[in-house]
Design an enzyme around this catalytic site. Sequence first.
Site, PDB file in Angstrom:
ATOM      1  N   ASP A  71      -5.607   4.540   1.002  1.00  0.00           N
ATOM      2  CA  ASP A  71      -7.003   4.863   0.497  1.00  0.00           C
ATOM      3  C   ASP A  71      -7.710   3.978   1.387  1.00  0.00           C
ATOM      4  OD1 ASP A  71      -5.875   6.695  -1.136  1.00  0.00           O
ATOM      5  OD2 ASP A  71      -5.421   5.199  -2.639  1.00  0.00           O
ATOM      6  N   ASP A 131       2.611  10.191  -3.444  1.00  0.00           N
ATOM      7  CA  ASP A 131       1.546   9.072  -3.604  1.00  0.00           C
ATOM      8  C   ASP A 131       2.225   8.113  -4.561  1.00  0.00           C
ATOM      9  OD1 ASP A 131      -0.700   7.721  -3.241  1.00  0.00           O
ATOM     10  OD2 ASP A 131      -2.077   9.133  -4.209  1.00  0.00           O
ATOM     11  N   GLU A 139       4.918   2.920  -3.749  1.00  0.00           N
ATOM     12  CA  GLU A 139       5.312   1.637  -3.281  1.00  0.00           C
ATOM     13  C   GLU A 139       6.340   1.074  -3.897  1.00  0.00           C
ATOM     14  OE1 GLU A 139       1.809   3.369  -1.668  1.00  0.00           O
ATOM     15  OE2 GLU A 139       2.105   2.763  -3.853  1.00  0.00           O
TER      16      GLU A 139
END
Length: 881
Positions: A826, A750, A753
């Site tokens: 999300d 997670d 990015e």
Amino acid sequence: MYCATEMVAPTLNVFPSSSLRLRLELPSLLHSKLKQARFPFPSFSLQNPTFRPVICRASESPTVPPKKRSSNNRNPKNNSKKNSKSNSVTVDSNSISNSSLPPPLPTSLPKPPTGFVVDERGKVLSASRDRLATLVDPANNLPLECVVRREFKSSQGDDCMLLCPADMPIQILKNTSEGWLDVSDEELESILPSAAYALAKIRLYLVHSGYCYTARGGFCYSEEDIFDFHTGKKFFAYSKGDSLPTEGVEIAHFSLEQAHYMIYTPSDPLLFVAVKDQNGVLQIADDELLEDPAITSAIDEETEFNALVEEEAALLDSLLETKPLILTLSVHQLGILRLKIDEDPSLSPPKKRFEVPDVVVSEFPSTKLWLPRVSSEKNGAYSSVYLSDGHSAVLRHDPFELFVRDDSSGDRVISLNSHGLFDFEQLKHKSEDDNWEEQFRSHTDRRPYGPQSVSFDVSFYGADYVYGIPERAASLALKPTRGPNVDESEPYRLFNLDVFEYIHDSPFGLYGSIPFMVSHGKTRGSSGFFWLNAAEMQIDVLAPGWDAESGIVLPSHRIDTFWMSEAGVVDAFFFIGPNPKDVLMQYTAVTGTPAMPQLFSIAYHQCRWNYRDEEDVEHVDSKFDELDIPYDVLWLDIEHTDGKRYFTWDRALFPHPEEMQRKLASKGRHMVTIVDPHIKRDDNFHLHKEASQKGYYVKDASGNDFDGWCWPGSSSYPDTLNPEIMSWWADKSAYQNYEGSTPSLYIWNDMNEPSVFNGPEVTMPRDVIHYGGVEHRELHNAYGYYFHMATANGLLKRGEGNDRPFVLSRALFAGSQRYGAVWTGDNTADWDHLRVSIPMVLTLGLTGMPFSGGYCPSQDVLMLVDILGILNLNYWFAGIS
């Protein structure tokens, strides 16, 4: 703009002037290097620079440095820091005429080197061939051949010369505990054979000269070759015992009797002041003579001339506005055309532009078709090469355009720069007057090489719709963003960001980026375009009539798009289809096919932030059994760790992680734990301590470990672009390194990015530095991809190649399909996000990423029923309640 060729077949026309060079990767091609236009002797004024006279040492003169042989045949470096506007390659160099030259003439030109005669305008009238002189060292009677730069008389009437060695001066240094030391005369004689052999291996010849040793053969080097090192106390006879910081280039090195030696040349050349004695023999001038005003004047003349040459080069660059670019075309099996455009490395750009590694599969280069010839069309205005049965790639030279043609009908399939929107901002050396910094709230982007964007237009012919370029919460078919009858809109943005509860029906980028677009139409079928570039990208889909000058929109069975990236090179792939499955097959031939998932991974996953402890896990598992609800995987979020230190367990809440996993495994179930890229900056945390000591973190613009804020607080990020660091990270998944892990445990990446809570746009600053000097702006969209790759490789290595890994990643890029699954991030788990999840996962599937899914709520039973109806669209599902 002319498009000329660097490598041409006999039938291909070569234009005499260009700002873009073409390289066709075909056999038996002739090589012709286009000459750069140069002005004659410069004809403009100059401020006199200052110069400190030196003797027998590397001078501070800006003269051209010695040449070094290089495998890529680079030109000698230019030391000038140019501040020339770098614009589109579409500038026609023929537009530079005499009227472009500076009109005013200086009252006097700098004196040229000895042997040249120029008129008052700087035109060279004659050049002498007799420009060499020989110095003889009376101590050893050895000659040193030199180039005469200046001839003059001293104040006492003696004939003097300013000389530089004709060969490359070298120094041999020895590595000791005190640093690099010059070797003694006795030791030098004993190691000369080994030094000569070390130079011979790189095709240089050691010359036993008077006053200094030189190497003959010549080579060139760029500024990247120059390095600084601090010498020991004995360095150089003329340093008089001082310890000097030195700048130079290592030519070769060798070992002898357990000692290590370096053959080095200073980055600036040596200058000698010589005087003729009564017998007419040249001798090195005495120290007292160096104070003679005549010698100072000769050195000033040399300095003024060389500085003027640098200014002339900078002026020429500013008039040309841009340097030529190198264009490379290659043809591959399955009808794939590859186009590359980059800066010419022989013109010494400030650095090499980033080309994204490890995305194109290793076997793809072997699919290149080596074709017998290039065809010339329309009197040489076009060149064409065979692409596949019934298709050709056609290059128009002036103005530059590339398109794929259906030979049976003559119709175009896909084209680049048909509307002349190509622009390539070249890297620049920064001067004191340049202010390239940009502010984003409290953040400053230094932009050390200036603006470096690349843009062009791509047209899809016979297309009714275009699809692709995920990730975005928008419709399946891409809507126009510019042109007539288009509501106010922004371009589709590809820039990986942590976007919590993102807006649906928006062109803005989300967690991943795949710069791949597919077109489809009833008449022609499908075609595709992929730009391998990891920098921020913005793409416009242009409405019909966007280019109509009269305002009248004429029917056009074509969709035009405009692509722009912040940095990088053009590395583009054209796919001719003609069916959607053919386009996808061609794309995956470049980036790889999806990894075969394990059976359990395509079923239902149960995930929540966060299960409190082992008892909570056991309770949830038992309730699924009690209610007879099948599920295969249970997930643990960040709270299972010891203070958000990844690869650890909170032993108070999860004291027996192995036993917990074995209980699940006994029912055929698996566990997934979260591992994010941010590493807690805690000197007691072994992972941080090791990464810090080994220099494995991404660096900030000042060269320090980048420190950002994420879940653990102060955090740093591993630089997995570096193959060594990628291997190191992969090893962290081993059972002995990840204590408490078992074969039924898999990983969830997670926040990759990467997410940085206190960074610009909640991500890493663009001027952060990665392996090889790559700026973060150049690879941003691929950072999560490399992290995903390293984690998947770790699980594969853990299972000794016998267990297919499962790694879920939030960030994605082209090629991510080879390493595991992704999910859509999300969302708010409401009806709108459920609706937009369908085109989101379909778009991912169309762009080679079929193993995808998303969060779904389970509180609303009716919604859950609808969700079960679309399970066939989502390979991966996680319940989040």
